[in-house]
Write a protein that holds these residues in place. Sequence first.
Motif, PDB file in Angstrom:
ATOM      1  N   LYS A 188      17.652  53.590  38.835  1.00  0.00           N
ATOM      2  CA  LYS A 188      16.473  52.760  39.095  1.00  0.00           C
ATOM      3  C   LYS A 188      15.543  52.704  37.889  1.00  0.00           C
ATOM      4  O   LYS A 188      14.858  51.698  37.671  1.00  0.00           O
ATOM      5  CB  LYS A 188      15.727  53.313  40.314  1.00  0.00           C
ATOM      6  N   LEU A 203      18.463  47.094  41.664  1.00  0.00           N
ATOM      7  CA  LEU A 203      19.566  47.741  42.373  1.00  0.00           C
ATOM      8  C   LEU A 203      19.903  46.957  43.639  1.00  0.00           C
ATOM      9  O   LEU A 203      19.033  46.713  44.470  1.00  0.00           O
ATOM     10  CB  LEU A 203      19.210  49.179  42.757  1.00  0.00           C
ATOM     11  N   ARG A 257      18.392  57.264  41.768  1.00  0.00           N
ATOM     12  CA  ARG A 257      17.010  57.324  41.257  1.00  0.00           C
ATOM     13  C   ARG A 257      16.982  57.180  39.737  1.00  0.00           C
ATOM     14  O   ARG A 257      16.097  56.518  39.179  1.00  0.00           O
ATOM     15  CB  ARG A 257      16.352  58.637  41.682  1.00  0.00           C
ATOM     16  N   LEU A 295      15.154  52.437  47.550  1.00  0.00           N
ATOM     17  CA  LEU A 295      15.614  52.246  46.177  1.00  0.00           C
ATOM     18  C   LEU A 295      16.275  50.887  45.967  1.00  0.00           C
ATOM     19  O   LEU A 295      16.304  50.372  44.852  1.00  0.00           O
ATOM     20  CB  LEU A 295      16.607  53.347  45.785  1.00  0.00           C
TER      21      LEU A 295
END
Length: 211
Positions: free
Chosen positions: A100, A32, A97, A151
């Motif tokens: 990810k 990311l 999330r 993240l």
Amino acid sequence: MTCETVYADATDPVHLAATRIAALAEGRARLLVAVAGAPASGKSTIAARIADALDDAVAVPMDGYHLDNDTLSARGLLAQKGAPETFDADGFIAAMRVLKTGERTALPAFDRAADATVPDAIEVPAEARIVVVEGNYLCLDAAPWRELHSLWDYRIALDVPIEELRRRLTERWLEHGHSHEDAVRRAEANDLPNARRVMDEALPVDLRIVG
């Protein structure tokens, strides 16, 4: 974290960013990348160009997480649309999330003409090893936005002088059919305060692109 600073008029920042990201992506299922910057700083253009320069990469915007106008009106925030509190930050963080993990993900888009979000308009396939996310508040040092920081595998900030942002923002409102007086008012009353917040309350990044 060591920040690398480049000047857009002297270096090709897209090539540099793509080189750094490609090296990080080796052996990874999903990477990311955050491209953060003030309104009118060129985030969407830079993010798209970086994604185009990489294999198995897609660019996605944060704008699909605008709260709808009815919600903003009920909260007395419609005039501040675009400020951090006018986004569904928790929903956006939850989506990042999921991204990810490398799973296929459907994300909303923002239709500027309709001034509304479009659910599930952007598909990120599982085959996309690199997702370049662009938005104003990706590196904002404020709750709950700072939860995003861990993240991101690579963080890019666009640093554009405030006077240039003022010119671009005014031009943007003119292109939407507003008078010059109204365009200046909109830029000064809402866009530029948001821009200053992006610049003044930023967490550390890996690459800073100036210009």
